[in-house]
Motif scaffolding. Structure first.
Motif, PDB file in Angstrom:
ATOM      1  N   LEU A 103       0.851  -1.190   0.000  1.00  0.00           N
ATOM      2  CA  LEU A 103       0.000   0.000   0.000  1.00  0.00           C
ATOM      3  C   LEU A 103       0.884   1.235   0.000  1.00  0.00           C
ATOM      4  CD1 LEU A 103      -2.713   1.518   0.348  1.00  0.00           C
ATOM      5  CD2 LEU A 103      -2.528   1.085   2.820  1.00  0.00           C
ATOM      6  N   ILE A 104       0.559   2.180  -0.868  1.00  0.00           N
ATOM      7  CA  ILE A 104       1.316   3.426  -0.915  1.00  0.00           C
ATOM      8  C   ILE A 104       0.348   4.604  -0.890  1.00  0.00           C
ATOM      9  CG2 ILE A 104       1.459   3.420  -3.450  1.00  0.00           C
ATOM     10  CD1 ILE A 104       4.308   4.635  -3.080  1.00  0.00           C
ATOM     11  N   PHE A 105       0.699   5.590  -0.086  1.00  0.00           N
ATOM     12  CA  PHE A 105      -0.075   6.818   0.014  1.00  0.00           C
ATOM     13  C   PHE A 105       0.671   7.902  -0.772  1.00  0.00           C
ATOM     14  CE2 PHE A 105      -0.608   4.424   3.966  1.00  0.00           C
ATOM     15  CZ  PHE A 105      -1.992   4.312   4.042  1.00  0.00           C
ATOM     16  N   MET A 106      -0.065   8.693  -1.546  1.00  0.00           N
ATOM     17  CA  MET A 106       0.552   9.760  -2.325  1.00  0.00           C
ATOM     18  C   MET A 106      -0.201  11.061  -2.087  1.00  0.00           C
ATOM     19  SD  MET A 106       1.288   7.936  -6.004  1.00  0.00           S
ATOM     20  CE  MET A 106       1.641   6.174  -6.105  1.00  0.00           C
ATOM     21  N   ASP A 107       0.530  12.081  -1.667  1.00  0.00           N
ATOM     22  CA  ASP A 107      -0.062  13.388  -1.381  1.00  0.00           C
ATOM     23  C   ASP A 107       0.379  14.365  -2.463  1.00  0.00           C
ATOM     24  OD1 ASP A 107      -1.163  15.644  -0.332  1.00  0.00           O
ATOM     25  OD2 ASP A 107       0.081  15.722   1.467  1.00  0.00           O
ATOM     26  N   GLU A 108      -0.513  14.636  -3.422  1.00  0.00           N
ATOM     27  CA  GLU A 108      -0.212  15.546  -4.529  1.00  0.00           C
ATOM     28  C   GLU A 108       1.166  15.227  -5.138  1.00  0.00           C
ATOM     29  OE1 GLU A 108      -2.313  17.637  -5.720  1.00  0.00           O
ATOM     30  OE2 GLU A 108      -3.672  18.314  -4.148  1.00  0.00           O
ATOM     31  N   PRO A 109       1.357  14.012  -5.663  1.00  0.00           N
ATOM     32  CA  PRO A 109       2.706  13.591  -6.078  1.00  0.00           C
ATOM     33  C   PRO A 109       3.293  14.398  -7.224  1.00  0.00           C
ATOM     34  CG  PRO A 109       1.060  12.023  -6.858  1.00  0.00           C
ATOM     35  CD  PRO A 109       0.356  12.960  -5.914  1.00  0.00           C
ATOM     36  N   THR A 110       2.453  15.102  -7.997  1.00  0.00           N
ATOM     37  CA  THR A 110       2.983  15.893  -9.118  1.00  0.00           C
ATOM     38  C   THR A 110       2.929  17.391  -8.839  1.00  0.00           C
ATOM     39  OG1 THR A 110       0.822  15.957 -10.212  1.00  0.00           O
ATOM     40  CG2 THR A 110       2.301  14.145 -10.793  1.00  0.00           C
ATOM     41  N   GLY A 111       2.534  17.773  -7.620  1.00  0.00           N
ATOM     42  CA  GLY A 111       2.426  19.192  -7.298  1.00  0.00           C
ATOM     43  C   GLY A 111       3.766  19.902  -7.390  1.00  0.00           C
ATOM     44  N   GLY A 112       3.768  21.108  -7.958  1.00  0.00           N
ATOM     45  CA  GLY A 112       4.967  21.904  -8.029  1.00  0.00           C
ATOM     46  C   GLY A 112       5.898  21.573  -9.178  1.00  0.00           C
ATOM     47  N   LEU A 113       5.553  20.570  -9.985  1.00  0.00           N
ATOM     48  CA  LEU A 113       6.401  20.197 -11.125  1.00  0.00           C
ATOM     49  C   LEU A 113       5.819  20.786 -12.406  1.00  0.00           C
ATOM     50  CD1 LEU A 113       6.951  16.415 -10.259  1.00  0.00           C
ATOM     51  CD2 LEU A 113       8.470  18.336  -9.724  1.00  0.00           C
ATOM     52  N   ASP A 114       6.694  21.102 -13.359  1.00  0.00           N
ATOM     53  CA  ASP A 114       6.159  21.632 -14.611  1.00  0.00           C
ATOM     54  C   ASP A 114       5.496  20.515 -15.407  1.00  0.00           C
ATOM     55  OD1 ASP A 114       8.016  20.368 -16.460  1.00  0.00           O
ATOM     56  OD2 ASP A 114       9.510  21.828 -15.834  1.00  0.00           O
ATOM     57  N   VAL A 115       4.740  20.917 -16.418  1.00  0.00           N
ATOM     58  CA  VAL A 115       3.845  19.981 -17.111  1.00  0.00           C
ATOM     59  C   VAL A 115       4.597  18.801 -17.724  1.00  0.00           C
ATOM     60  CG1 VAL A 115       2.210  19.748 -19.009  1.00  0.00           C
ATOM     61  CG2 VAL A 115       2.122  21.762 -17.549  1.00  0.00           C
TER      62      VAL A 115
END
Length: 262
Positions: A176-188
Motif C-alpha cells: 500500500l502506498i499513500f501519495m499526497d499531490e505527487p505531481t504538485g509543483g512540477l512543470d507539465v
C-alpha cells in the motif's frame, strides 16, 4: 463491485471522523480498498482530503471510526489498537508515503543510494554490496542515471527528487502506498513523465494506492476509483471514468468543469 472483489479487502475504513477542536476536518468516511487498486481522493482546498489521508496513514488519530488493515498473515488488525512501534514498522516496510515536497520524504544530506538502502536495512538486509546493487537497480527503474547513486538529493532537480522518493518507497515491495499531490509543483512535461512512471510501476507491482490530488487529470490517469470530498464529507464515489464522465452531484459537475478553484 470492483475488479478485485474476489479478494478480501486490504484496508477497510469505517466512519472515519476527525475534529480539530470544534472544526470539522473529515466526517464519516467509509470505503474498502483491495490489493492492486488505486483510489483517488479529490476536492478543493479545505475539502478534507488531506485529513483523510493523514488518518489512513496513521499520522493523526481519528476522533471516531476505525481503520482495519490485512496483515501479510491474512489477519485483519485495527491500526489504532496496534502499538506505535508496530505502526512505524508498517510505514517502513509494508507501506510507502510519497510527499508532495520530496524534502519531507528524503534525507537530503544522504546519498541517493543511501536513501534507498535505508528502507532495505529496515527489513533486515545488511549486505552492503547487495543493498547497493538493489539501490542501483531501482534508480534505473525510476530513470535516474546509475552514476548519480552517490550524489545527494540536494544536487537533483525537482523531478529527480520525486522519482528518488518513489524508489525509496517502493524498494521494499510495499502493498500500500499513500501519495499526497505527487505531481504538485512540477512543470507539465515533468509531471507527464512522472505520471507515466507511476502508472507503470504501480501496475507492474500490483500495489494498492491512495492518491490525494486536486488535479482530475492525475486522478483519471492513475486511479480505478475516485472519491470526491467537499466540506469534510465524501459526496460522490465510484469508478473513476464513470464519475468524471457522468458526475451526479452539482459540486462534482462544477469540479469537472474546472469552475471551482482547486
Amino acid at each position: 463491485m470492483t475488479p478485485f472483489d474476489d479478494d478480501k479487502p486490504l484496508l477497510i475504513a469505517e466512519g472515519l471522523t476527525k475534529y480539530y477542536g470544534r472544526q470539522l476536518g473529515c466526517r464519516d468516511a467509509s470505503f474498502e480498498l483491495y490489493e492492486g487498486e488505486v483510489m483517488a481522493v479529490v476536492g478543493e482546498s479545505g475539502s478534507g482530503k488531506s485529513t483523510l489521508l493523514q488518518m489512513l496513514s496513521t499520522q493523526i488519530e481519528p476522533t471516531s471510526g476505525r481503520i482495519l488493515y490485512r496483515m501479510r498473515d491474512g489477519g485483519m488488525k485495527n491500526l489504532w489498537e496496534m502499538s506505535e512501534p508496530e505502526r512505524r514498522f508498517l510505514l517502513r516496510t509494508d507501506w510507502g508515503y510519497v510527499h508532495q515536497d520530496p524534502q519531507h520524504g528524503l534525507r537530503m544530506g544522504v546519498s541517493a543510494g543511501g536513501n534507498v538502502g535505508e528502507r532495505l536495512m529496515a527489513i533486515g538486509q545488511r549486505n552492503y554490496a547487495g543493498i547497493r546493487a538493489t539501490a542501483a537497480d531501482w534508480l534505473g527503474r525510476v530513470e535516474i542515471p546509475e552514476n548519480r547513486i552517490d550524489d545527494t538529493p540536494r544536487t537533483y532537480s525537482g523531478g529527480m527528487r520525486q522519482r528518488l522518493q518513489i524508489a525509496r518507497n517502493l524498494v521494499t515491495a510495499p502493498r500500500l502506498i499513500f501519495m499526497d499531490e505527487p505531481t504538485g509543483g512540477l512543470d507539465v512535461s515533468v509531471q507527464a513523465r512522472l505520471l507515466d512512471l507511476l502508472r507503470r510501476i504501480v501496475s507492474e507491482m500490483r500495489i494498492a494506492a491512495i492518491i490525494v490530488t486536486h488535479d482530475l487529470a492525475v486522478a483519471r490517469l492513475l486511479s480505478n476509483r475516485i472519491m470526491v470530498m467537499k466540506g469534510g464529507e465524501v459526496i460522490e464515489a465510484g469508478l473513476t471514468d464513470q464519475v468524471l464522465d457522468d458526475p451526479h452531484q452539482p459540486y462534482t459537475q462544477l469540479l469537472v468543469s474546472s469552475i471551482l478553484p482547486v
